[in-house]
Structure formats: C-alpha cells, structure tokens
Motif scaffolding. Structure first.
Motif, PDB file in Angstrom:
ATOM      1  N   MET A 264     -10.534   2.055   2.019  1.00  0.00           N
ATOM      2  CA  MET A 264     -10.468   1.430   3.334  1.00  0.00           C
ATOM      3  C   MET A 264     -10.133   2.517   4.346  1.00  0.00           C
ATOM      4  O   MET A 264      -9.061   3.124   4.276  1.00  0.00           O
ATOM      5  N   GLN A 265     -11.051   2.758   5.279  1.00  0.00           N
ATOM      6  CA  GLN A 265     -10.877   3.839   6.248  1.00  0.00           C
ATOM      7  C   GLN A 265      -9.833   3.458   7.294  1.00  0.00           C
ATOM      8  O   GLN A 265      -9.776   2.329   7.749  1.00  0.00           O
ATOM      9  N   ARG A 266      -8.969   4.422   7.685  1.00  0.00           N
ATOM     10  CA  ARG A 266      -7.883   4.163   8.634  1.00  0.00           C
ATOM     11  C   ARG A 266      -8.034   4.882   9.967  1.00  0.00           C
ATOM     12  O   ARG A 266      -7.445   4.468  10.959  1.00  0.00           O
TER      13      ARG A 266
ATOM     14  N   GLY B  67      -7.490   7.621   4.494  1.00  0.00           N
ATOM     15  CA  GLY B  67      -7.494   6.511   3.552  1.00  0.00           C
ATOM     16  C   GLY B  67      -6.990   6.948   2.190  1.00  0.00           C
ATOM     17  O   GLY B  67      -6.705   8.124   1.967  1.00  0.00           O
TER      18      GLY B  67
ATOM     19  N   PRO C 123     -11.431   1.337  12.500  1.00  0.00           N
ATOM     20  CA  PRO C 123     -10.408   1.260  11.457  1.00  0.00           C
ATOM     21  C   PRO C 123     -10.638   0.082  10.510  1.00  0.00           C
ATOM     22  O   PRO C 123     -11.205  -0.938  10.880  1.00  0.00           O
ATOM     23  N   LYS C 124     -10.206   0.289   9.270  1.00  0.00           N
ATOM     24  CA  LYS C 124     -10.243  -0.744   8.221  1.00  0.00           C
ATOM     25  C   LYS C 124     -11.659  -1.164   7.855  1.00  0.00           C
ATOM     26  O   LYS C 124     -11.937  -2.320   7.578  1.00  0.00           O
ATOM     27  N   GLU C 125     -12.563  -0.179   7.825  1.00  0.00           N
ATOM     28  CA  GLU C 125     -13.885  -0.385   7.260  1.00  0.00           C
ATOM     29  C   GLU C 125     -13.841  -0.022   5.784  1.00  0.00           C
ATOM     30  O   GLU C 125     -13.276   0.998   5.396  1.00  0.00           O
TER      31      GLU C 125
ATOM     32  N   GLU D 210       0.829  -1.211   0.000  1.00  0.00           N
ATOM     33  CA  GLU D 210       0.000   0.000   0.000  1.00  0.00           C
ATOM     34  C   GLU D 210       0.859   1.255   0.000  1.00  0.00           C
ATOM     35  O   GLU D 210       0.642   2.178  -0.802  1.00  0.00           O
TER      36      GLU D 210
END
Length: 413
Positions: free
Chosen positions: A347-349, A333, A389-391, A18
């Motif tokens: 992907m939200q961080r 993200g 996180p990680k949605e 990433e």
C-alpha cells in the motif's frame, strides 16, 4: 570480578497494527500500545480489544513482549470504566500494564493479578524511595522521570532491589512540562493532556496582545532566532549506549505512539544494531557511531538533544525558529507480498515514480538503493507514477525483498 551487564530491552511504541508489525520485524524486544481509552495518546489510532489480541499473538510468536498503557490520571467517573476495561483485557494476553494513578494500579492488581505492572514516567519517579514504594506494592518496573541525570539513575539502581527494573526514555519528543504533567492544553482548548487529549500548545507560536490594543499582536521573542519559546528538541541517546548501560537501565524506551511505520523501523533498527554491537564488542559500537548518527537522522525529528542525562538543560535544548520536523526521507510503503515475477505488493503512502531511486531498509541494518522499473495499479495497468496515498500497487524494483521490508525515498528539497 567483572560485573555482569544487565540484559537490555529495546521498547518501541506502536499506534497501529501496521506500525507494531514493523517495529517487531525491525528488532523491538517489546512494544507498548494504547487501547481506545485510558491512555495518554488519545489521538493515536490505538487498538481495539480484537486488535490487541492479534497483536499479542503476533508478538508472542516472535518472542516479543506487549505492554498496554493505562496511564491517565483518573477522575471519579473514570473508575468504573477502567474496571470494565481491565475485565476486557483478561483474555488478551498482554505482558504488562503501564500505569500512573494509584487507584488504577490497585484495580489492575485486583483484576489482572498475573499481569506485570509498570509505573509510568507521568508518576514523577525522581528518587529511589519512590521505586521502593512501588516495588513493595507489587510493581516490577518504574519508568524514570525524564528530568533525571544518568548519575541520579545510577544512584537509584544502587538503592533498589536487584529484580526491580528501570525503564528510561532514550529517544523521541520531549515534553516542556515536568514529567509531562501539563495544564496548558486543558486551559487553552479544554482538552486535558493528563487524560490523553493533549493539543501540544508548547509547539505553537505566541504573541502578546495588550488589552487596550485588540488586534495588535507583538511577537514573543527570546532573541533574534524566533518565538517558539516552549519548543524542545528531541531526545537522542544513540551515541551514549555505554553510559545508559552503566547507569543500570533495563529498558531503553522510544517515544512516539503517533509516529509512522518509517519512524518505527528507522529507530528500532538503529537502536537494535547499536545495542547488539555494544553487547558484542564496545569497540565495534564505537567504530559504528557514524552509521548510527546517519541512520537515526533519516527519521523525522526536531533536532537532537541529550535532555537531562548529563545535567540540567539550557537554551540550546530548545528550537527557536520553527515548530516543524526535519524530514529528509518519506515513507513509501511496507512490502506485503511478492510473486513469482518478482513484483512487490504494498500500500503506497507517498508519491514516487518510475525511474526514481527507492531505498529498501534490510533487516540486518543494510540499505539497498533500487531503481523503480515499473509500477502497476490495482487493475495491473502500467503507470508512470503513484501520486495518490493508499493505492494498492505492484512494483518492480529489480530485487525480491522479504515481506515486512520498509521502503523509503530521500525527500526532494
């Protein structure tokens, strides 16, 4: 006759696929990564052989070079493993190996003769004789020791072959020990910094205990500011591009293989613009200094220093009151795709909510301030915030952004 400027390479670290893609998209000329073994950042996510192959393809399709670290100081038990590892690297297509150990260097020459060999800063490269030594053995580049001044680097350039490249760190964390040769971590925790397992004890807070008074801790203090006596500020040379160029440095190296995609994007984009501005017109670079300062301060850092470049460091090169980073922005993200409705998928961080202002980092150096109009979760249900996180989210920011765009939010104090 005006001396021709050497072509400058911007070399950016990546600890995961990433981050690698983000660094490439934001202007890196070259990336350095580590495999799962034999590099000095064992705690980074690092790359499998398959991921390295994909990374090499991604980089080369975009005209970017890929270097792999193999810069541990090897023990006897490491050598056969290194031989097998280099055999695995044959089909990957990397452009260079970064090496410290002479035995590892000779194995690389034997097994990967087509790959360039770069000598790591860990090898204590402090004089032009060392550069000549490695050049005669077949190295194409040497990374300067961090303890060198610009004056010393310029003298090295004057005494080495024209085709010998100099790589120097220009940004990132500084090690308290000489060229990173540290024994503290191994002594205190059994994890060897020179084998890639540093626990960073230089950032810890220390006290003294007298043997007949167990449990009574006396803080170690240099003065009223605090106790973090080994805690160096971070290197930042964004305001000194002309001096770096004048010294004859070929590759401007960023530290941080364990940093986030936001760090990679911020540092790569800012140094990319600074280098390009200076190359185009030194006056343009000079006029944009305030922009570079502002932008580089949007990534995490421990205050800034120029390290050894203008002479020996002093007490002002250390941070005494804390071991925490300055963190003014959080990573939201990276845009992965868009649709015909204008929704951005990523992907939200970190947490953000409807109605908040998000900053989109455009590739040309500009920033767009956008209001979050709507957030949709994986089931395409409307939600007011994204706290976990990680949605996987779809977000309406009122503007279609290119894939790869990094989104960030000013931290709430």
């Amino acid at each position: 006759m005006v001396k021709k400027m050497r072509k400058i390479e911007l070399l950016v670290p990546a600890g995961s696929p990433e981050v690698l893609k983000v660094a490439v998209d934001y202007g890196a000329d070259a990336l350095y990564i580590g495999g799962e073994s034999f590099g000095l950042r064992a705690k980074a996510h690092n790359f499998t052989i398959e991921q390295m192959t994909e990374a090499a393809e991604y980089c080369h399709d975009r005209g970017v070079r890929l270097y792999v670290t193999a810069n541990i100081f090897a023990h006897n038990d490491d050598l056969e493993g290194i031989r097998a590892y280099f055999e695995q690297l044959k089909p990957v297509g990397i452009d260079a190996l970064i090496i410290s150990d002479p035995a590892v260097f000779m194995l690389a020459k034997e097994i990967l003769p087509e790959v360039d060999l770069h000598i790591s800063t860990q090898a204590n490269n402090t004089n032009y004789g060392i550069y000549r030594f490695w050049h005669d053995l077949g190295a194409s580049r040497v990374v300067s020791a961090r303890e060198l001044s610009l004056k010393e680097i310029k003298e090295i350039r004057q005494h080495i072959p024209e085709d010998m490249e100099i790589e120097s760190f220009v940004h990132g964390a500084m090690c308290i020990s000489y060229s990173g040769r540290c024994l503290l971590s191994h002594f205190l925790t059994g994890r060897d910094a020179n084998q890639g397992a540093c626990t960073h004890p230089c950032r810890w807070k220390y006290s003294v205990v007298e043997e007949k008074r167990p449990g009574e801790y006396f803080p170690v203090e240099e003065d009223e500011r605090g106790t973090y006596i080994f805690n160096s500020k971070d290197l930042c040379m964004i305001e000194y591009i002309p001096e770096l160029v004048d010294a004859g440095i070929d590759s401007f190296k960023i530290e941080g293989r364990m940093k986030t995609a936001l760090y990679a994007a911020t540092v790569a984009r800012t140094y990319r613009k600074a280098i390009d501005d200076f190359t185009m017109d030194p006056e343009l670079y000079k006029n944009n200094l305030s922009y570079y300062r502002e932008e580089i301060g949007k990534c995490t850092y421990r205050q800034f220093t120029t390290g050894f470049y203008f002479g020996k460091t002093d007490s002002e090169s250390q941070v005494y009151d804390s071991n925490e980073y300055v963190k003014d922005y959080t990573y939201i993200g990276t845009v992965e795709k868009t649709d015909e409705k204008g929704l951005l998928y990523f992907m939200q961080r970190n947490k953000f909510s409807v109605g908040e202002c998000i900053e989109a980092m455009l590739f040309d150096g500009r920033n767009e301030m956008l209001t979050v109009r709507a957030i949709l979760n994986e089931k395409m249900e409307s939600v007011e915030s994204a706290p976990h996180p990680k949605e996987a989210l779809a977000v309406d920011l009122g503007m279609v952004l290119p894939c790869g765009t990094v989104l960030r939010r000013k931290a709430v104090k």
